[in-house]
Design an enzyme around this catalytic site. Sequence first.
Site, PDB file in Angstrom:
ATOM      1  N   GLN A  78       0.453   7.811   1.230  1.00 36.61           N
ATOM      2  CA  GLN A  78      -0.729   7.868   0.841  1.00 36.61           C
ATOM      3  C   GLN A  78      -1.613   7.536   2.194  1.00 36.61           C
ATOM      4  O   GLN A  78      -1.635   6.246   2.391  1.00 36.61           O
ATOM      5  CB  GLN A  78      -1.068   6.793  -0.261  1.00 36.61           C
ATOM      6  CG  GLN A  78      -2.421   6.631  -0.820  1.00 36.61           C
ATOM      7  CD  GLN A  78      -2.252   5.878  -2.043  1.00 36.61           C
ATOM      8  OE1 GLN A  78      -1.383   5.357  -2.918  1.00 36.61           O
ATOM      9  NE2 GLN A  78      -3.588   5.670  -2.677  1.00 36.61           N
ATOM     10  N   PHE A  79      -2.287   8.482   2.411  1.00 43.19           N
ATOM     11  CA  PHE A  79      -3.188   8.125   3.825  1.00 43.19           C
ATOM     12  C   PHE A  79      -4.210   7.159   3.741  1.00 43.19           C
ATOM     13  O   PHE A  79      -4.782   6.365   4.360  1.00 43.19           O
ATOM     14  CB  PHE A  79      -3.684   9.496   4.584  1.00 43.19           C
ATOM     15  CG  PHE A  79      -4.891   9.928   3.917  1.00 43.19           C
ATOM     16  CD1 PHE A  79      -6.059   9.750   3.998  1.00 43.19           C
ATOM     17  CD2 PHE A  79      -4.625  10.911   2.786  1.00 43.19           C
ATOM     18  CE1 PHE A  79      -7.065  10.358   3.443  1.00 43.19           C
ATOM     19  CE2 PHE A  79      -5.466  11.662   2.027  1.00 43.19           C
ATOM     20  CZ  PHE A  79      -6.772  11.224   2.539  1.00 43.19           C
ATOM     21  N   THR A  80      -4.786   7.159   2.271  1.00 44.23           N
ATOM     22  CA  THR A  80      -5.899   6.239   1.893  1.00 44.23           C
ATOM     23  C   THR A  80      -5.468   4.518   2.048  1.00 44.23           C
ATOM     24  O   THR A  80      -6.375   4.009   2.276  1.00 44.23           O
ATOM     25  CB  THR A  80      -6.450   6.480   0.573  1.00 44.23           C
ATOM     26  OG1 THR A  80      -5.245   6.218  -0.497  1.00 44.23           O
ATOM     27  CG2 THR A  80      -7.131   7.826   0.386  1.00 44.23           C
TER      28      THR A  80
END
Length: 150
Positions: A78-80
């Site tokens: 999850q890059f966020t």
Amino acid sequence: MRVLIQRVTHASVTIEGKIKSKIGEGLLVLVGIEDRDTDEDIEWLSGKIANIRIFNDENGVMNKSVKDIDGEILVVSQFTLQALTKKGNRPSYIRASKADFAVPMYEKFCASVEKEIGKPIGTGEFGADMKVELLNDGPTTIWIDSQNRE
């Protein structure tokens, strides 16, 4: 490397309408990778995840790890989690690693978690549009950043 760990009664990842992975009681681990992450971060975090005592013992005290309860783990990229929110209202994801660095690190991380708990884990698919379902137990949610080991 940042992880958000959620104690769950069950969790799953669906991609394009098909379940990719699902687990019963255990941990859903969301992981965000940045370019300064190293193999040392992977080892430290996977050890923490496998041994963090957030499951109840017979007295209702959080005193057992996912290994102690023979639980399962689902790891989803999850890059966020690397969002910068200091300026304005639109998060910046400039700190999140691009696929050429992040994919090998994600795969190493998953392999390290499997080694720590001694069994296979469930995974998402890096870069895919994933639907994650979970039933958070507690709710119990822990945030860990390997760059700020508090």
